[in-house]
Design a protein around this motif. Structure first.
Motif, PDB file in Angstrom:
ATOM      1  N   GLN A 135      -4.564   6.988  -2.658  1.00 50.46           N
ATOM      2  CA  GLN A 135      -4.013   5.856  -1.913  1.00 50.46           C
ATOM      3  C   GLN A 135      -4.429   4.576  -2.607  1.00 50.46           C
ATOM      4  O   GLN A 135      -5.557   4.457  -3.099  1.00 50.46           O
ATOM      5  CB  GLN A 135      -4.507   5.850  -0.468  1.00 50.46           C
ATOM      6  N   GLY A 136      -3.515   3.622  -2.665  1.00 54.62           N
ATOM      7  CA  GLY A 136      -3.838   2.380  -3.350  1.00 54.62           C
ATOM      8  C   GLY A 136      -2.722   1.363  -3.231  1.00 54.62           C
ATOM      9  O   GLY A 136      -1.921   1.401  -2.296  1.00 54.62           O
ATOM     10  N   LYS A 167       0.836  -1.189   0.000  1.00 54.36           N
ATOM     11  CA  LYS A 167       0.000   0.000   0.000  1.00 54.36           C
ATOM     12  C   LYS A 167       0.880   1.251   0.000  1.00 54.36           C
ATOM     13  O   LYS A 167       1.933   1.289   0.640  1.00 54.36           O
ATOM     14  CB  LYS A 167      -0.911   0.015   1.226  1.00 54.36           C
ATOM     15  N   SER A 168       0.433   2.273  -0.725  1.00 50.10           N
ATOM     16  CA  SER A 168       1.179   3.526  -0.798  1.00 50.10           C
ATOM     17  C   SER A 168       0.211   4.646  -1.159  1.00 50.10           C
ATOM     18  O   SER A 168      -0.981   4.402  -1.399  1.00 50.10           O
ATOM     19  CB  SER A 168       2.299   3.434  -1.841  1.00 50.10           C
ATOM     20  N   SER A 169       0.727   5.854  -1.199  1.00 50.16           N
ATOM     21  CA  SER A 169      -0.094   7.006  -1.613  1.00 50.16           C
ATOM     22  C   SER A 169       0.784   7.999  -2.346  1.00 50.16           C
ATOM     23  O   SER A 169       1.996   8.082  -2.096  1.00 50.16           O
ATOM     24  CB  SER A 169      -0.757   7.676  -0.404  1.00 50.16           C
ATOM     25  N   VAL A 170       0.181   8.725  -3.273  1.00 48.98           N
ATOM     26  CA  VAL A 170       0.885   9.748  -4.039  1.00 48.98           C
ATOM     27  C   VAL A 170      -0.018  10.970  -4.145  1.00 48.98           C
ATOM     28  O   VAL A 170      -1.241  10.880  -3.961  1.00 48.98           O
ATOM     29  CB  VAL A 170       1.261   9.256  -5.454  1.00 48.98           C
ATOM     30  N   ILE A 179      -2.817   1.450  -8.161  1.00 47.00           N
ATOM     31  CA  ILE A 179      -4.245   1.236  -8.400  1.00 47.00           C
ATOM     32  C   ILE A 179      -5.011   1.823  -7.225  1.00 47.00           C
ATOM     33  O   ILE A 179      -4.844   1.398  -6.073  1.00 47.00           O
ATOM     34  CB  ILE A 179      -4.565  -0.260  -8.543  1.00 47.00           C
ATOM     35  N   ALA A 180      -5.826   2.831  -7.505  1.00 49.13           N
ATOM     36  CA  ALA A 180      -6.522   3.565  -6.459  1.00 49.13           C
ATOM     37  C   ALA A 180      -7.516   2.697  -5.713  1.00 49.13           C
ATOM     38  O   ALA A 180      -8.261   1.908  -6.331  1.00 49.13           O
ATOM     39  CB  ALA A 180      -7.233   4.777  -7.062  1.00 49.13           C
ATOM     40  N   ASP A 181      -7.519   2.839  -4.388  1.00 48.20           N
ATOM     41  CA  ASP A 181      -8.527   2.141  -3.580  1.00 48.20           C
ATOM     42  C   ASP A 181      -9.915   2.702  -3.864  1.00 48.20           C
ATOM     43  O   ASP A 181     -10.889   1.954  -3.975  1.00 48.20           O
ATOM     44  CB  ASP A 181      -8.194   2.279  -2.090  1.00 48.20           C
ATOM     45  N   GLN A 182      -9.994   4.025  -3.971  1.00 45.36           N
ATOM     46  CA  GLN A 182     -11.255   4.701  -4.258  1.00 45.36           C
ATOM     47  C   GLN A 182     -11.216   5.257  -5.673  1.00 45.36           C
ATOM     48  O   GLN A 182     -10.353   6.061  -5.992  1.00 45.36           O
ATOM     49  CB  GLN A 182     -11.497   5.840  -3.258  1.00 45.36           C
ATOM     50  N   ALA A 205     -14.018   0.789  -9.169  1.00 47.29           N
ATOM     51  CA  ALA A 205     -12.677   0.449  -8.706  1.00 47.29           C
ATOM     52  C   ALA A 205     -12.081  -0.670  -9.553  1.00 47.29           C
ATOM     53  O   ALA A 205     -12.728  -1.692  -9.797  1.00 47.29           O
ATOM     54  CB  ALA A 205     -12.708   0.040  -7.236  1.00 47.29           C
ATOM     55  N   SER A 206     -10.846  -0.469 -10.011  1.00 47.14           N
ATOM     56  CA  SER A 206     -10.167  -1.479 -10.823  1.00 47.14           C
ATOM     57  C   SER A 206      -9.755  -2.679  -9.974  1.00 47.14           C
ATOM     58  O   SER A 206      -9.418  -2.534  -8.790  1.00 47.14           O
ATOM     59  CB  SER A 206      -8.922  -0.885 -11.491  1.00 47.14           C
ATOM     60  N   ALA A 207      -9.768  -3.851 -10.590  1.00 41.19           N
ATOM     61  CA  ALA A 207      -9.311  -5.050  -9.902  1.00 41.19           C
ATOM     62  C   ALA A 207      -7.812  -4.953  -9.638  1.00 41.19           C
ATOM     63  O   ALA A 207      -7.050  -4.477 -10.488  1.00 41.19           O
ATOM     64  CB  ALA A 207      -9.614  -6.287 -10.739  1.00 41.19           C
TER      65      ALA A 207
END
Length: 216
Positions: A137-138, A76-79, A165-168, A175-177
């Motif tokens: 975040q994703g 998990k990470s965020s940008v 890949i975004a969580d939201q 939401a993408s798989a």
């Protein structure tokens, strides 16, 4: 009267150079099979690492520059996307298995730099969403621009960028798989058996051909 020397059939021997070439080829195929077995063990260790990464909930810093360390994939990470500078629509599925168009944004994160790839969701057409950026975040996954086999063989492969890949999803998208670590291909055992099979077949064919040639 017949000369006894003329009645003796000439001695036929195995051809030296062809035999050396065939044995060298067989040895090469066996070596490739052994190498594939080694790659199988390495790939299994890599998949186990990815599975541990997926089980972690803590965030890691996003790896903006390639190559992406394996320890970051499926974490998990965020940008912060200042703005999407380019859209790259691709086919994909949402988290319920419904097909659609993945909206991948190439985001600007500062005045300079490579930016980051962000999958903001699945749509039903190629029209980009009205998404202007923000904090995302994703999950970190391998980006879609992976080098081909020929590029790798020729030494022209460019390190691939990661993708988040975004969580939201963005407004209006689904939401993408998220790819699973279990989806990582591990066909090395089959490749090893193929090389061993080719070696056995090549040796049998050569032996039969030479024996037929040596028969009086």
């Amino acid at each position: 009267m017949t000369d006894p020397a003329e009645s003796v059939a000439p001695v036929r021997r195995w051809p030296l150079i062809p035999t050396i070439l065939v044995l060298a080829a067989v040895a090469t195929m066996i070596a490739l099979g052994v190498w594939q077995l080694q790659r199988k063990s390495e790939k299994e260790a890599l998949i186990a690492l990815f599975q541990r990464n997926m089980a972690m909930s803590s965030l890691v810093a996003y790896p903006e520059l390639p190559p992406v360390p394996d320890a970051f994939l499926y974490r998990k990470s965020s940008v912060v996307c200042l703005e999407p500078v380019r859209w790259d629509p691709r086919s994909g599925t949402d988290r319920k298995g419904k097909s659609g168009i993945r909206m991948i944004a190439d985001c600007r994160t500062g005045a300079e730099g490579p930016g980051v790839l962000v999958d903001v969701g699945i749509g039903d057409d190629f029209a980009p969403p009205k998404w202007m950026g923000g904090t995302v975040q994703g999950t970190i996954v391998p980006g879609p621009e992976q080098p081909t086999v020929m590029e790798r063989v020729m030494g022209k492969a460019v390190p691939a960028r990661a993708m988040l890949i975004a969580d939201q999803p963005a407004a209006g998208l689904r939401a993408s798989a998220v790819p699973s670590a279990d989806d990582t291909p591990n066909n090395h055992l089959a490749y090893a058996f193929q090389w061993f099979f080719f070696a056995i077949v090549a040796l049998i064919i050569y032996v039969l051909a030479v024996r037929r040639r040596l028969q009086p």
